[in-house]
Design a protein around this motif. Structure first.
Motif, short mmCIF file in Angstrom:
data_model
loop_
_atom_site.label_atom_id
_atom_site.label_comp_id
_atom_site.label_asym_id
_atom_site.label_seq_id
_atom_site.Cartn_x
_atom_site.Cartn_y
_atom_site.Cartn_z
N LEU A 43 29.18 69.05 -91.49
CA LEU A 43 28.71 67.92 -91.74
C LEU A 43 29.44 66.55 -91.10
N GLY A 44 30.80 66.64 -90.98
CA GLY A 44 32.03 65.99 -90.27
C GLY A 44 31.07 65.77 -88.66
N ALA A 45 31.28 66.96 -88.13
CA ALA A 45 30.89 67.00 -86.68
C ALA A 45 29.57 66.38 -86.31
N ASP A 46 28.64 66.90 -87.33
CA ASP A 46 27.11 66.19 -87.16
C ASP A 46 26.97 64.88 -87.11
N LEU A 47 27.75 64.42 -88.40
CA LEU A 47 27.65 62.93 -88.68
C LEU A 47 28.25 61.90 -87.54
N ARG A 48 29.50 62.54 -87.07
CA ARG A 48 29.97 61.64 -86.31
C ARG A 48 29.28 61.37 -84.91
N LEU A 51 26.11 61.33 -84.87
CA LEU A 51 24.64 61.14 -85.26
C LEU A 51 24.40 59.79 -84.64
N ALA A 52 24.89 58.83 -84.48
CA ALA A 52 24.62 57.50 -84.02
C ALA A 52 24.26 57.72 -82.60
N GLY A 72 23.33 60.27 -80.93
CA GLY A 72 22.40 61.41 -80.77
C GLY A 72 21.07 61.31 -81.00
N ARG A 110 18.38 67.95 -84.40
CA ARG A 110 19.95 67.50 -85.00
C ARG A 110 19.71 66.88 -86.33
N LEU A 162 22.24 70.79 -94.09
CA LEU A 162 23.58 70.62 -94.58
C LEU A 162 23.65 69.84 -95.55
N ALA A 190 27.88 56.60 -91.26
CA ALA A 190 27.64 58.10 -90.82
C ALA A 190 29.20 58.43 -90.04
N THR A 191 29.40 57.50 -89.28
CA THR A 191 30.57 57.63 -88.39
C THR A 191 31.89 57.89 -89.25
N GLY A 218 31.78 61.16 -91.27
CA GLY A 218 32.03 62.16 -90.08
C GLY A 218 33.33 62.56 -89.97
N LEU A 241 35.21 63.66 -93.16
CA LEU A 241 34.79 65.11 -93.60
C LEU A 241 35.33 66.13 -92.72
N ARG A 242 35.50 65.68 -91.35
CA ARG A 242 35.85 66.68 -90.55
C ARG A 242 37.59 66.91 -90.82
#
Lengths: 206, 206
Positions: free
Chosen positions: A42-47, A49-50, A52, B5, B12, B39-40, B43, B46-47
């Motif tokens: 989730l961390g990787a995907d959310l980071r 997101l903005a 992508g 994505r 998730l 989101a950022t 992210g 969580l990472r």
């Protein structure tokens, strides 16, 4: 007594729509203790997101951002009938209609509805962009699929009036008793609409 | 019709406890369209969660991971009475008791309760670690604060039996009508417990 890092995570999660402190704590505990892999993914995907994901520059649907353009799968699909356009309030509504498979044209996402109490008047709606799309795409039929609520009906009426001069055929999705619904438990307005919107039954010639 | 994505993000988010596809989509849309900053931040947090937060090696509470040790704020607090230990099922229960301010001792988080139907027997409970803690800390009083459910009561009884030989004083938190609760709407078991657990009123000598 919660570590600062976890407390901050709880505060962040509580900013999700409809999530309070208790639910946020439950999510945070799950992420911290039971599903560490989920937290990392989730961390990787959310980071990203903005950078992508963005709004389709054509219709407002969600789309992957590519270097030069942001266009969604619907707008990129050349088999779609560009002369039919369906207007929806939000992306979730677009997805629901797509799932029904009943729409072969394209969309326009308003992003909001008229709502005088929240200070959203005609100026706050993307009417200019909508008229631009209608002209550019050669739209001949407009299906207004805003929800059958007070705000949704007002928005539908506003759009129908704005579009009137263009000569485009404008329709509104039907409102009535849902499939499998029970008339006994339907509210008065829904029943009223079901009767107002009645259609003649074609028995055929056999 | 959702970009891959975003679809992956929905999947998730749907792994969070109590979150279905619809709610996950709602969260994902909020993160993608309305609160990109959230989101950022989420992210990034969580990472690093898995490497920054762990279970306290002493009691099982959540704790920041430092190079050499994982100890929670409660266990690091030297003003705490180490001779009193409160046993809870999960970290959320520990936090609730901490918020009440009624506990000046330390904790032991079981992480689970006896649940024969789910295949959780005495072997799956950290009883050995518990007995180790009791011996190492010189615990004299054990307060069992597992929930007043079938599983919670069974677990409390099991622990009381295991600890019997150590000579530690063992008690169970009271169960009864909650503060502000209405007797009329209390269930039979709660009322039964409230009456069984009655305490004599000390009027004093004045």
């Amino acid at each position: 007594m919660l570590p600062d890092r976890l407390q901050r995570l709880v505060h962040l999660l509580a900013r999700l729509p409809g999530v309070g402190e208790k639910t946020a704590l439950r999510y945070a505990m799950h992420l911290a203790t039971e599903d560490g892999q989920l937290a990392t993914q989730l961390g990787a995907d959310l980071r990203d997101l903005a950078t992508g994901i963005g709004k389709c520059t054509c219709c407002g649907n969600m789309a992957e951002i590519h270097q030069d353009r942001v266009l969604c799968d619907v707008c990129l699909d050349t088999r779609r009938d560009a002369t039919v356009m369906c207007i929806v309030a939000k992306v979730q509504d677009l997805l629901a209609i797509e799932n029904s498979g009943a729409m072969r044209g394209r969309y326009f996402v308003l992003g909001r509805l008229l709502s005088p109490l929240d200070g959203i008047g005609p100026q706050q709606l993307p009417l200019e962009a909508l008229l631009g799309r209608i002209g550019a795409d050669g739209v001949q039929e407009l299906i207004i699929a805003t929800p059958p609520s007070v705000d949704g009906e007002a928005t539908a009426l506003l759009i129908a009036r704005e579009v009137e001069s263009t000569g485009v055929r404008v329709s509104r999705i039907a409102s009535g008793v849902p499939h499998g619904g029970d008339l006994e438990y339907a509210d008065q307005i829904t029943l009223g609409r079901a009767i107002d919107g009645r259609r003649s039954i074609d028995v055929g010639d056999s």
